[in-house]
Scaffold this motif. Structure first.
Motif: not given
Length: 439
Positions: A344, A312, A347
């Motif tokens: 977003p 991430t 993602m």
């Protein structure tokens, strides 16, 4: 006047300039490097092919099971001789169903019920699991008592192995687990169509069993599903939240540097260490039940968190700084910038890292062994607190069995696990392409 100086003629055999030699050497080095790369890829593909061939060639037969389809007389003299099923339904649970199946097969083979030696050999053709099969039929419909029904009975594991060609029948009778008379009966049943191979749905729905022909990965699949659900519910939000804080909000100082170093180190810690941690904390300290999917899910969550955090953070770093600057310049707050624009766009990388972490957790065995998930579990777990096992642990348990028929069951379970991992990795690729944006 001065004499004109003419250049000396260069012999044809003279060496080429040093510049040409350097270019040839570079080209030769490039060709060698390309050849090394092709050789490395070829060796890798070769070993992968040998691995898959070894697994598939031994395991594809696990998806077929030998059955004996014969008319079975549900004799009332054997199932309920005293006609007590109306007053005591438990009598139907304890009836001698193996004798019902044995007598039916003996009748088909023309064996007298007085010949005890022959009856023992007849009994060796069918699986002991037919007790459960016939019992469930009678309990579901007691009206079949006293009637004759056509039933497909599971063949014994030895019969299944022979019918699939996995046993050499040319060896002496004393060196195999099936007699010549039983082989003759098998040929007779096969010629009449009673002995045949069918699709083995039991490998997907049955639980653990000491009889290979009745063993399946159903309980292991449910246990793995519970664990993956727990990992997804806990690891994804915690990992993403920790990554956002460390990457976007945390000050850059020694404390955060220490946290980052420890996260990177935790990603490289052997999985068995997480099993010891789960045994000490979740079972010994918190008192959670052993062999429960909840404990396995918590242990795998701790193991997966570093992978999700690292993936991430890498996805957040990949978002161009101009996105943040543009959002802040238009008046967006820090939170709005992160959750409306940066997250977003990051993602695809987050989902890819999460699915890869889940796939890694799905294939783990060592931490689950330490928390007791090697228990013999035949019944489906209804909640994550019930005893269960996992697919890789089931493979480990079958690999240690002495029965020959468990070899194909082990390879069959490996094929199922590889298919799940393949689906998860393909899903990660598709999600990444679906949400990926280019700047």
């Amino acid at each position: 006047m001065t004499d004109a100086i003419t250049p000396a003629a260069i012999p044809a055999s003279a060496a080429p300039p040093r510049r040409d030699i350097g270019i040839k050497r570079r080209y030769a080095a490039e060709r060698r490097f390309r050849a090394y790369g092709i050789a490395a890829i070829s060796f890798g593909l070769l070993f992968l092919f040998l691995l898959l061939w070894s697994v598939v060639s031994k395991g594809y037969t696990a998806f077929q099971q030998t059955t004996i389809t014969i008319p079975v007389e549900f004799s009332e003299q054997i199932i309920d001789p005293d006609n007590e099923r109306q007053t005591d339904p438990r009598k139907l649970m304890t009836a001698n169903y193996p004798n019902v199946a044995r007598n039916a097969l003996a009748k088909v083979l023309g064996v007298s019920t007085d010949d005890r030696a022959a009856l023992r050999e007849v009994n060796g053709l069918i699986s002991d699991s037919i007790r459960t099969q016939l019992r469930d039929m009678v309990i579901a419909n007691p009206a079949i008592i006293g009637t004759t029904q056509t039933v497909s009975l599971l063949a014994h594991g030895n019969v299944d192995s022979i019918f699939k060609g996995q046993v050499d029948l040319t060896v002496g009778e004393q060196n195999r687990r099936i007699s010549d008379r039983q082989v003759g009966w098998m040929n007779e049943l096969s010629a009449s169509g009673a002995l045949a191979k069918q699709f083995n749905a039991g490998i997907f729905v049955n639980g653990a069993s000491s009889r290979p022909e009745a063993a399946g990965v159903g309980v292991a699949l449910i246990g793995s599903f519970y664990m993956m659900l727990i990992v997804l519910v806990l690891a994804l939000p915690i990992g993403v939240a920790a990554s956002i804080y460390l990457e976007e909000f945390a000050p850059k100082n020694r404390f955060t540097d220490l946290i980052e170093v420890n996260i990177n180190n935790l990603a490289a810690v052997p999985s068995i260490v997480y099993g010891l941690l789960g045994l000490a904390v979740f079972i010994n300290f918190m008192g959670l039940p052993r062999s429960a999917s909840l404990v396995g899910g918590l242990v795998l969550t701790l193991m997966t968190l570093p992978t999700i955090i690292i993936a991430t953070r890498a996805a957040l770093k990949a978002v161009p700084p101009s996105i943040r600057a543009a959002a802040l310049g238009l008046g967006a707050s820090k939170m709005q910038t992160i959750f409306h624009h940066v997250l977003p766009l990051a993602m695809p990388g987050i989902l890819t890292g999460t699915i890869i972490g889940l796939a890694h957790a799905l294939g783990e065995t060592a931490p689950l062994l330490l928390i007791g998930m090697v228990a013999f579990v035949a019944n489906y777990p209804t909640t994550p607190l019930d005893p269960s096992t996992a697919l890789p642990v089931q493979i480990y348990m079958w690999a240690n069995e002495a029965e020959r028929a468990f070899v194909e069951r082990t390879s069959g379970a490996i094929i199922i696990l590889l298919l799940f991992l393949l689906v998860m990795n393909v899903g990660a690729i598709l999600l990444r392409r679906r949400f990926e944006r280019r700047w």
